[in-house]
Design an enzyme around this catalytic site. Sequence first.
Site, PDB file in Angstrom:
ATOM      1  N   ARG A  37     -13.090   4.715  34.148  1.00 49.02           N
ATOM      2  CA  ARG A  37     -12.458   3.396  34.232  1.00 49.02           C
ATOM      3  C   ARG A  37     -11.451   3.198  33.101  1.00 49.02           C
ATOM      4  NH1 ARG A  37     -17.475  -0.447  36.295  1.00 49.02           N
ATOM      5  NH2 ARG A  37     -16.825  -0.434  38.485  1.00 49.02           N
ATOM      6  N   LYS A 202     -27.920  -2.492  43.317  1.00 50.52           N
ATOM      7  CA  LYS A 202     -27.623  -3.922  43.456  1.00 50.52           C
ATOM      8  C   LYS A 202     -27.940  -4.325  44.893  1.00 50.52           C
ATOM      9  CE  LYS A 202     -24.004  -3.908  39.972  1.00 50.52           C
ATOM     10  NZ  LYS A 202     -22.567  -3.620  39.838  1.00 50.52           N
ATOM     11  N   GLY A 360     -18.758   1.893  40.117  1.00 49.83           N
ATOM     12  CA  GLY A 360     -18.823   2.446  38.768  1.00 49.83           C
ATOM     13  C   GLY A 360     -19.821   3.582  38.665  1.00 49.83           C
ATOM     14  N   GLY A 384     -18.538  -3.195  44.485  1.00 43.41           N
ATOM     15  CA  GLY A 384     -18.656  -4.480  45.171  1.00 43.41           C
ATOM     16  C   GLY A 384     -17.308  -4.970  45.669  1.00 43.41           C
TER      17      GLY A 384
HETATM   18  P1  ADP Z   1     -22.319   1.339  41.992  1.00 41.25           P
HETATM   19  O1  ADP Z   1     -22.096   1.054  40.525  1.00 41.25           O
HETATM   20  O2  ADP Z   1     -21.821   2.670  42.414  1.00 41.25           O
HETATM   21  O3  ADP Z   1     -21.807   0.211  42.867  1.00 41.25           O
HETATM   22  P2  ADP Z   1     -25.040   0.344  41.773  1.00 41.25           P
HETATM   23  O4  ADP Z   1     -24.679  -0.274  40.471  1.00 41.25           O
HETATM   24  O5  ADP Z   1     -25.395  -0.556  42.900  1.00 41.25           O
HETATM   25  O6  ADP Z   1     -23.907   1.388  42.231  1.00 41.25           O
HETATM   26  O7  ADP Z   1     -26.327   1.282  41.606  1.00 41.25           O
HETATM   27  C1  ADP Z   1     -26.375   2.396  40.743  1.00 41.25           C
HETATM   28  C2  ADP Z   1     -27.786   2.654  40.304  1.00 41.25           C
HETATM   29  O8  ADP Z   1     -28.677   2.724  41.410  1.00 41.25           O
HETATM   30  C3  ADP Z   1     -27.969   3.969  39.578  1.00 41.25           C
HETATM   31  O9  ADP Z   1     -28.153   3.702  38.202  1.00 41.25           O
HETATM   32  C4  ADP Z   1     -29.207   4.589  40.222  1.00 41.25           C
HETATM   33  O10 ADP Z   1     -30.128   5.092  39.278  1.00 41.25           O
HETATM   34  C5  ADP Z   1     -29.806   3.427  40.979  1.00 41.25           C
HETATM   35  N1  ADP Z   1     -30.656   3.819  42.128  1.00 41.25           N
HETATM   36  C6  ADP Z   1     -30.334   4.562  43.192  1.00 41.25           C
HETATM   37  N2  ADP Z   1     -31.395   4.754  43.989  1.00 41.25           N
HETATM   38  C7  ADP Z   1     -32.438   4.110  43.423  1.00 41.25           C
HETATM   39  C8  ADP Z   1     -33.833   3.959  43.764  1.00 41.25           C
HETATM   40  N3  ADP Z   1     -34.347   4.517  44.847  1.00 41.25           N
HETATM   41  N4  ADP Z   1     -34.589   3.216  42.921  1.00 41.25           N
HETATM   42  C9  ADP Z   1     -34.068   2.670  41.809  1.00 41.25           C
HETATM   43  N5  ADP Z   1     -32.775   2.784  41.430  1.00 41.25           N
HETATM   44  C10 ADP Z   1     -31.971   3.501  42.233  1.00 41.25           C
HETATM   45 MG    MG Z   2     -23.138  -0.141  39.113  1.00 43.38          MG
END
Ligand code: ADP
Ligand code: MG
Length: 406
Positions: A37, A202, A360, A384
Amino acid sequence: MALRTLASLGDLAGKTVIVRCDLNVPLKDGQITDDGRIRASLGTLNALSSAGAKLVVISHLGRPDGTPDAKYSLAPVANRLSELLGRPVTFATDTVGDAAKAAVDALGDGSVVLLENLRFNAGETSKDAPERESFAKKLAAFGDAFVSDGFGVVHRKQASVYELAEQLPSAAGLLIEAELDVLEKLTVSPQKPYTVVLGGSKVSDKLDVIGALLPRVNRLLVGGGMLFTFLVAQGYEVGGSLLELDQVETVRGYLAKAKEIGVEIVLPTDVVVAEKFGGDARHVVAAADAIEQTEFGKTGLGLDIGPDTSRNFASIIESSKTVFWNGPMGVFELPPFAAGTYAIAEALTRVDGLAVVGGGDSAAAVRELGFSDDQFGHISTGGGASLEFLEGKKLPGLEVLGWQAQ
Ligand code: ADP
Ligand code: MG
């Protein structure tokens, strides 16, 4: 009206420009684990500096809840930004206080200051519009113009994203322009089959987008933390895994709607279940309908999709012409639970068409797992934000810059 771009701001020589970047990078023990980023923000910062502007860079980091918290300081980001820009970046230890004022007053031509985390101030994310506006006015006092380039936050009505843009002559930066170019390809007649892959943690944010996304895609693959809410909606038990109980009914509605309109929602058939949360935790593969039948019983945690699911998801992805992926399939930060995310990333690199990774943590995951940016059609800095754009939602941070979706 179209998106206002940098040119709309006219001659910026000698002017002070506030630039909202999204420098919300992942940190581990104070070290930046993925500087994607920060790199993505350089184009705009260099362009403004070349135009002779003095720069006041602002960003959030994490969710510190409106009060200073050293864990979420942008100080390490200032150092990395300085290295990448190849010139000094002054770091102000507060956002709109005395330190920030002094640093902004001392700015020379072509120099750069980074203010401390916006979210150390309650006004940034306040639900109360006058409170946001009053914080935005304090920020606005630092500059002559505002450039919004934090694509990852344009879906948020927050002081530095929305109200600040109303206070000053404002325009979108180069990153926002580039992100929109790609996302438009995904919304304006995408090539079919069009597959969206969702995961991450999330859960409620992401469950919200599914309803609007369904009519726009052919297949929706569900992994990551949200898969358990889907499994519960199907009547399975999920042990101690992430679960949004109050969303189970909503998810049942999505499953019914998908059936009705002929969209495939593909759920995992197997899951990696761990004894506890940790890189050294004992773990086994369980069928999706037997998560509580492992030796860990009702406290087992589902931390990744299983190998059968990975293979199935990969083959669906590879047979798609357009793919958008947001959210790791498992807790990829811990090596035993990274295989699902790795398999999905690899499948995206093989898509004969447009494959976009957004978010991210998703972007950090593909880089940490050894993939390079050019193996994908595009790596978006926003998760998001990208999803809401794909849903066709109005994004406040873009509308305030004149953007209107077709
Ligand atoms: P992004 O930033 O790509 O939008 P998020 O912030 O929603 O994604 O989620 C990222 C996090 O989700 C990672 O830190 C990962 O460890 C967690 N994650 C993925 N699968 C699981 C799971 N089954 N249980 C708990 N955490 C999870
Ligand atoms: Mg994230």
